[in-house]
Design an enzyme around this catalytic site. Structure first.
Site, mmCIF file in Angstrom:
data_model
loop_
_atom_site.group_PDB
_atom_site.id
_atom_site.type_symbol
_atom_site.label_atom_id
_atom_site.label_comp_id
_atom_site.label_asym_id
_atom_site.label_seq_id
_atom_site.Cartn_x
_atom_site.Cartn_y
_atom_site.Cartn_z
ATOM 1 N N HIS A 99 0.862 -1.188 0.000
ATOM 2 C CA HIS A 99 0.000 0.000 0.000
ATOM 3 C C HIS A 99 0.899 1.240 0.000
ATOM 4 O O HIS A 99 1.976 1.227 0.607
ATOM 5 C CB HIS A 99 -0.904 -0.015 1.241
ATOM 6 C CG HIS A 99 -1.912 1.092 1.201
ATOM 7 N ND1 HIS A 99 -1.600 2.380 1.565
ATOM 8 C CD2 HIS A 99 -3.211 1.126 0.794
ATOM 9 C CE1 HIS A 99 -2.669 3.150 1.391
ATOM 10 N NE2 HIS A 99 -3.662 2.404 0.929
ATOM 11 N N GLU A 165 -3.872 2.064 -7.308
ATOM 12 C CA GLU A 165 -4.275 3.203 -6.470
ATOM 13 C C GLU A 165 -3.344 4.378 -6.737
ATOM 14 O O GLU A 165 -2.231 4.421 -6.166
ATOM 15 C CB GLU A 165 -4.163 2.846 -4.987
ATOM 16 C CG GLU A 165 -5.074 1.741 -4.533
ATOM 17 C CD GLU A 165 -5.342 1.840 -3.033
ATOM 18 O OE1 GLU A 165 -6.502 2.005 -2.655
ATOM 19 O OE2 GLU A 165 -4.377 1.779 -2.247
HETATM 20 P P1 PGA Z 1 -9.484 6.199 0.167
HETATM 21 O O1 PGA Z 1 -8.298 5.174 0.545
HETATM 22 O O2 PGA Z 1 -10.615 5.380 -0.389
HETATM 23 O O3 PGA Z 1 -9.817 6.875 1.456
HETATM 24 O O4 PGA Z 1 -8.938 7.129 -0.863
HETATM 25 C C1 PGA Z 1 -7.981 4.109 -0.303
HETATM 26 C C2 PGA Z 1 -6.788 3.361 0.236
HETATM 27 O O5 PGA Z 1 -5.908 3.961 0.880
HETATM 28 O O6 PGA Z 1 -6.668 2.133 0.033
#
Ligand code: PGA
Length: 246
Positions: A99, A165
């Site tokens: 992450h 992401e």
């Molecule tokens: P968020 O976080 O949906 O608050 O943008 C996503 C994540 O960090 O996996």
């Protein structure tokens, strides 16, 4: 091997102490999952995993558990670490690896992440491997090259799930344009044709319908909007409706 049902993964990060986590679980009933084509997955803190597991099984809820991280060694003297076999013992099916908060705040780099991916796979669990570019890379149009580099240690047959992401999208309310998301997914699909690829970054009740129009998105990794049962439930129900193509 991961199956290809779409996934909705709640990343609770350091939120949700035990009482809130249990309240969240108790707000769901088996009827929420009838005819569902979406697997609900929760990634709570390590300390709530075992109570959640007990409650999920007591209520026969089809919710899977995911750890937010794991040690990069199988066993040994590593104060503060949690091994993959311990995660297996408390019923985790998935482990988040890489992450962006682990990468940027805790300095986890590709070699250590590759070790973790390997250990998770060897234990028979499924890594959800997170990738994503910083803002300046997105703005300069080099997202595809950046992600390709992040994925260079892995082959198309690696039995993991990817979570794309964009770092600039996490917790900001910003998401990529449709065109940019399609272009990034084309790149990822060309590299990993059979791998489930989730999208994460500011997914919420307002933007999920638009995101679901991308047929190649296999689900979502959700932070902020996963903390309230009502908002998470509405994402889940939206995913179980037919996807529109326009
Ligand atoms: P968020 O976080 O949906 O608050 O943008 C996503 C994540 O960090 O996996």
């Amino acid at each position: 091997m991961p199956n290809h049902k779409q996934l909705l993964v709640a990343n609770w990060k350091m939120a949700m102490p035990i009482n809130q986590a249990l309240e969240f679980i108790h707000s769901f009933s088996c009827s929420d999952f009838l005819d569902s084509n979406t697997k609900m997955v929760i990634a709570p803190s390590f300390v709530t995993l075992s109570s959640l597991r007990e409650n999920i099984s007591q209520h026969s809820l089809p919710i899977a558990l995911c750890a937010q991280n794991c040690a990069s060694a199988e066993s040994g003297a590593f104060t503060g670490e949690v091994s993959v076999s311990m995660l297996q013992e408390v019923g985790c099916e998935f482990v988040l690896i890489g992450h962006s908060e682990r990468r940027t705040l805790f300095g986890e780099a590709e070699p250590v992440l590759a070790k973790k991916v390997d250990l998770v796979i060897k234990a028979g669990l499924t890594p959800i491997f997170c990738i994503g570019e910083p803002k300046e890379v997105y703005e300069s149009g080099h997202t595809s090259e950046y992600l390709t580099r992040q994925l260079s240690p892995y082959s198309p047959s690696t039995p993991f799930i990817l979570a794309y992401e964009p770092i600039w999208s996490i917790g900001t309310g910003l998401i990529p344009t449709d065109e940019d998301l399609s272009c990034t997914y084309d790149t990822l699909r060309s590299l990993f044709p059979d791998t489930p690829i989730l999208y994460g970054g500011s997914v919420n009740q307002e933007n999920i319908t638009g995101l679901l129009r991308h047929q190649t998105v296999n689900g979502f990794l959700v932070g902020g909007a996963s903390l309230k049962p009502d908002s998470f439930r509405s994402l889940f129900h939206r995913m179980n409706q037919p996807r529109s193509h326009d």
